[in-house]
Design a protein around this motif. Structure first.
Motif, short mmCIF file in Angstrom:
data_model
loop_
_atom_site.label_atom_id
_atom_site.label_comp_id
_atom_site.label_asym_id
_atom_site.label_seq_id
_atom_site.Cartn_x
_atom_site.Cartn_y
_atom_site.Cartn_z
N GLY A 153 0.79 -1.21 0.00
CA GLY A 153 0.00 0.00 0.00
C GLY A 153 0.83 1.27 0.00
N GLY A 154 2.12 1.14 -0.22
CA GLY A 154 3.00 2.30 -0.23
C GLY A 154 3.31 2.86 1.14
N LYS A 155 2.86 2.18 2.20
CA LYS A 155 3.10 2.68 3.57
C LYS A 155 4.59 2.65 3.89
N PRO A 156 5.15 3.73 4.49
CA PRO A 156 6.58 3.74 4.87
C PRO A 156 6.93 2.56 5.76
N VAL A 157 8.14 2.06 5.58
CA VAL A 157 8.60 0.90 6.36
C VAL A 157 9.21 1.34 7.69
N ILE A 158 9.90 2.49 7.69
CA ILE A 158 10.57 2.96 8.91
C ILE A 158 10.20 4.42 9.20
N LYS A 159 10.31 4.78 10.47
CA LYS A 159 10.10 6.18 10.88
C LYS A 159 11.39 6.80 11.38
N LYS A 160 12.11 6.08 12.25
CA LYS A 160 13.34 6.63 12.82
C LYS A 160 14.52 5.68 12.62
N THR A 161 15.67 6.27 12.31
CA THR A 161 16.89 5.51 12.08
C THR A 161 17.98 5.98 13.03
N LEU A 162 18.74 5.03 13.59
CA LEU A 162 19.89 5.35 14.44
C LEU A 162 21.16 4.94 13.71
N ILE A 163 22.06 5.90 13.53
CA ILE A 163 23.36 5.62 12.90
C ILE A 163 24.44 5.82 13.95
N VAL A 164 25.17 4.76 14.26
CA VAL A 164 26.26 4.82 15.24
C VAL A 164 27.58 4.71 14.48
N THR A 165 28.48 5.63 14.74
CA THR A 165 29.70 5.74 13.92
C THR A 165 30.86 6.22 14.79
N PRO A 166 32.11 5.97 14.39
CA PRO A 166 33.23 6.57 15.11
C PRO A 166 33.06 8.09 15.16
N GLY A 167 33.53 8.70 16.25
CA GLY A 167 33.35 10.13 16.43
C GLY A 167 33.86 10.97 15.28
N SER A 168 34.94 10.51 14.64
CA SER A 168 35.54 11.29 13.54
C SER A 168 34.66 11.32 12.30
N LEU A 169 33.63 10.45 12.24
CA LEU A 169 32.80 10.37 11.03
C LEU A 169 31.39 10.93 11.21
N VAL A 170 31.07 11.42 12.41
CA VAL A 170 29.73 11.97 12.64
C VAL A 170 29.46 13.11 11.65
N ASN A 171 30.40 14.03 11.55
CA ASN A 171 30.22 15.16 10.64
C ASN A 171 30.19 14.73 9.18
N ASN A 172 30.93 13.68 8.87
CA ASN A 172 30.96 13.18 7.49
C ASN A 172 29.57 12.66 7.09
N TRP A 173 28.91 11.93 7.99
CA TRP A 173 27.56 11.44 7.71
C TRP A 173 26.60 12.62 7.50
N ARG A 174 26.69 13.61 8.37
CA ARG A 174 25.82 14.78 8.25
C ARG A 174 26.04 15.45 6.89
N LYS A 175 27.30 15.58 6.52
CA LYS A 175 27.66 16.22 5.25
C LYS A 175 27.12 15.42 4.06
N GLU A 176 27.20 14.10 4.12
CA GLU A 176 26.74 13.25 3.02
C GLU A 176 25.22 13.34 2.86
N PHE A 177 24.50 13.34 3.99
CA PHE A 177 23.04 13.49 3.90
C PHE A 177 22.68 14.79 3.19
N LYS A 178 23.36 15.87 3.57
CA LYS A 178 23.07 17.17 2.99
C LYS A 178 23.43 17.19 1.51
N GLN A 179 24.55 16.53 1.15
CA GLN A 179 24.98 16.52 -0.24
C GLN A 179 23.97 15.83 -1.15
N TRP A 180 23.43 14.68 -0.68
CA TRP A 180 22.58 13.88 -1.55
C TRP A 180 21.09 14.24 -1.44
N LEU A 181 20.65 14.69 -0.27
CA LEU A 181 19.23 14.94 -0.09
C LEU A 181 18.89 16.37 0.30
#
Length: 712
Positions: A153-181
């Motif tokens: 029925g097209g209903k979303p599968v997920i609502k919230k996602t948790l991403i756990v990463t080394p501290g040095s990559l937290v900003n990298n993930w944020r940057k990638e989300f912004k770049q692509w979406l």
């Protein structure tokens, strides 16, 4: 039955992909107007799950997005109790436009895993692609898709996602989300010094929480009160020990859909492999005790030199069975899938002639009481690690050894008599006026080569940059002094660099407006996620026991987005322990095609007395011990041994005992090294202008060029 069902569905998928249909159509731009305006004739090409619209001149008018596989009837019966209509799940066309073929394949794999389409009742996956293949982008595509839609029925599968990463990559993930979406389509919240978990809890805006492993432990009580539908653990190989706090904390989260991302294959033992599998799909391999009995013990026993033929066959069967079972939810692709998109890579191994002081000190160390004690046969209380450490320091620069001796003299505490017996009489070898604060090139063969190499790069490629890597902070200090001495602008990232500043330093170096010529990098700090495509020359100043450490460092520059031909230089001191480590790397890498690599790494490495005798030897009269061991018939004059390929494969391996025999192994091995170009330092007509200028200080070269057809 699950493997059979997967095979059938894959067969149908392959048949669908191979079928191409062409349609003559008329087309128009999307419009809400009652009377549409038709633009003209076109051809619609439908292949598998995608289609392309081309005009009559063959130019692309538009492409559709990637469509996920539909669940089978069994899945529909299990998950669509309300009989919702089955709809296609489509990846955002804006994202698909940028995806490589292997990334599309990865998204489909992750989708099938977390939807429980590959194994009934299992929702976990391990994406173990090598670095630089876009694991982050694949996950972002999956999150955005599942958050917007689902097959029922097209209903979303997920609502919230948790991403756990080394501290040095937290900003990298944020940057990638912004770049692509962008920042409006999906709201992500990254925990750092200024943004706490409480803000995420209070707000209903955010659907993705990015947090470091360290902050997760501190905020566990709060996070446990939240409901997450998808959990992604970046650099997830750190969860290899099920007893550590981080793994226990993540296990406590009530989230079935779990993804581990790792660019490092499981290296140490089958128990670590079990921990990762059991985390993403709890119980799929049974209990730890039954797993040990069924898989670990037979496989380990089959690899012992004393194993009988029956034990070897049983071990092979169990390893194949384990690979087949876990292969349903583990996907690993190597750099090769993206090589064709990359510029040329010129990889060089340089054997640097040691300086006079280095040779004298090396001999003195090998004649020390500590080394003699190591070779007497009892390894239980042997100081061999201290001796190896001293030799490695000496290969980098004698001043490192000098400072260690002085440090021991000044220290009020002592680790025993081992270092005293090792360093005894060494100070007398140093000149009376030796100043360890002035680590000059003349005392170190590698530093001489490095200095000349930087000069020629600056001269021949004035707009290109260098990444300079070492395993040791003290060595980085010496290299930093070289930068200052010659006026080279530099950036530096090591273990002491605050995590909050690391991405900023990386972005600064990668910027075309940066004045930095050199990026000084600690291999340990650079072990995860760093993208340094601003540099096109990478110099590994010293070598690590673990080949993965050096491979990771090299992957920093030769990756998607790199515009220049990449030159990689590995510096080894001729005839010393560094050559022996390199030889061990080659034999170790040949094991990485197996389910796991059972050899130990780094400081946990084990040695026999014979191996120590080999390590504690100086080969003064050899231009290259590694080349000698290859039994190559060339004279070191621009040689590539293609004619001996068959012989190289069947020849007994002298660079390490017990290599795992497999024709599908990809990493560098002895037979592959034999097919590299070989140059003696005495060879007078080196075509490579960089090598030609440093020839005087190098006794031997190995060189290999990837993507040579596009090399300018």
């Amino acid at each position: 039955s699950a493997p059979r069902e997967i095979t059938e569905s894959k067969g149908q998928e392959e048949e669908l992909v191979s079928l191409v249909k062409y349609f003559s159509v008329v087309w128009s731009k999307a419009s809400k107007k009652k009377h549409k305006k038709w633009e003209g004739d076109a051809v619609l090409i439908v292949k598998g799950r995608s289609c392309i619209l081309k005009d009559l001149e063959g130019k692309d008018i538009g492409k559709d997005s990637l469509v996920m596989p539909r669940p089978d009837k069994n899945h529909q019966w299990m998950f669509s109790k309300n009989c919702f209509p089955l709809v296609d799940v489509v990846i955002d066309p804006h994202v698909v436009y940028h995806l490589r073929p292997h990334q599309k394949e990865g998204i489909i794999f992750l989708y099938e895993c977390v939807m429980g389409m590959r194994m009934n009742g299992r929702y976990g996956a391990i994406l173990a692609d090598e670095m630089g293949l876009g694991k982050t982008l694949q996950c972002i595509s999956l999150i955005w898709t599942l958050q917007c839609q689902g097959p029922y029925g097209g209903k979303p599968v997920i609502k919230k996602t948790l991403i756990v990463t080394p501290g040095s990559l937290v900003n990298n993930w944020r940057k990638e989300f912004k770049q692509w979406l962008g920042s409006e389509r999906i709201k992500i919240f990254a925990v750092d010094q200024d943004h706490k978990v409480e803000e995420f809890i209070k707000s209903t805006l955010y659907s993705v929480l990015i947090i470091s492993y360290e902050m997760l432990l501190r905020s566990l009580d709060q996070i446990n009160n939240l409901k997450f539908d998808l959990l992604i653990c970046d650099e997830g190989h750190r969860l290899k020990n099920s007893a550590i706090k981080t793994t226990t904390a993540l296990f406590s989260l009530s989230c079935e859909k779990r993804i581990i991302l790792t660019g490092t294959p499981i290296q140490n033992d089958l128990q670590e492999f079990f921990a990762l599998i059991d985390f993403v799909n709890p119980g799929v391999l049974g209990s730890l005790s039954s797993y040990r009995k069924i898989y670990e013990e037979p496989i380990v026993m089959s690899r012992e030199p004393s194993a009988s033929e029956e034990e070897k066959q049983l071990g092979d069967r169990r390893a194949a069975e384990l690979t087949r079972l876990t292969g349903l939810f583990i996907l690993r692709r190597t750099q090769e899938v993206i090589n064709k998109y990359l510029p040329p890579k010129i990889e060089n191994v340089l054997f640097c002639r040691p300086g006079t002081l280095q040779i004298e000190l090396y001999k003195k160390l090998l004649n020390s009481q500590a080394v003699r004690f190591c070779l007497q046969g009892s390894l239980e209380n042997s100081p061999h690690l201290i001796c190896i450490g001293a030799l490695k320091k000496l290969c980098n620069h004698p001043c490192l050894l000098f400072n260690s001796i002085k440090g021991k003299e000044c220290s009020s505490t002592s680790d025993g008599n081992e270092e005293k017996s090792l360093y005894e009489g060494l100070l007398s070898v140093f000149p009376a006026d030796y100043n360890s604060l002035e680590c000059t090139e003349k005392d170190s063969g590698k530093l001489q080569v490095l200095s000349k190499l930087l000069t020629v790069i600056r001269e021949l490629r004035p707009t290109e940059k260098v990444v300079l890597v070492s395993n040791y902070t003290q060595t980085l200090n010496i290299l930093q002094d070289v930068c200052k001495r010659y006026g080279y602008a530099y950036a530096r990232l090591d273990g002491q660099t605050p995590i909050s500043q690391r991405q900023k330093i990386v972005d600064g170096f990668n910027s075309k407006y940066s004045s930095d010529f050199i990026f000084l990098l600690s291999s340990k700090a650079g072990g995860v996620g760093l993208n340094l495509i601003g540099g096109s020359h990478l110099i590994l100043y010293d070598i690590d026991w673990n080949p993965a450490t050096d491979i990771q460092a090299m992957s920093r520059v030769w990756r998607d987005g790199q515009k220049h031909a990449v030159h990689i230089y590995r510096l080894l001191t001729t005839g010393t322990i560094e050559e022996k480590i390199y030889q061990r790397q080659i034999s170790k890498q040949a094991l990485s095609g197996a389910v796991v690599d059972l050899t130990k790494t780094s400081e946990h490495i084990q040695f026999s007395v014979e191996e120590l005798k080999n390590l504690f030897t100086l080969h003064e009269n050899s231009h290259c011990v590694t080349h000698d061991l290859l039994e190559c018939e060339c004279s070191g004059e621009d040689h590539t041994d293609d004619s001996l390929e068959k012989d190289a494969v069947t020849r007994h391996c002298q660079l390490g005992l017990g290599q795992h025999k497999s024709s599908s192994l990809k990493p560098l091995s002895m037979s592959q090294l034999k097919k590299w170009k070989h140059f003696s330092g005495d060879h007078l007509n080196l075509i490579d202008p960089f090598l030609e200028r440093i020839r005087e200080n190098v006794s031997f070269f190995f060189q290999n060029i990837t993507n040579q057809a596009t090399c300018i």
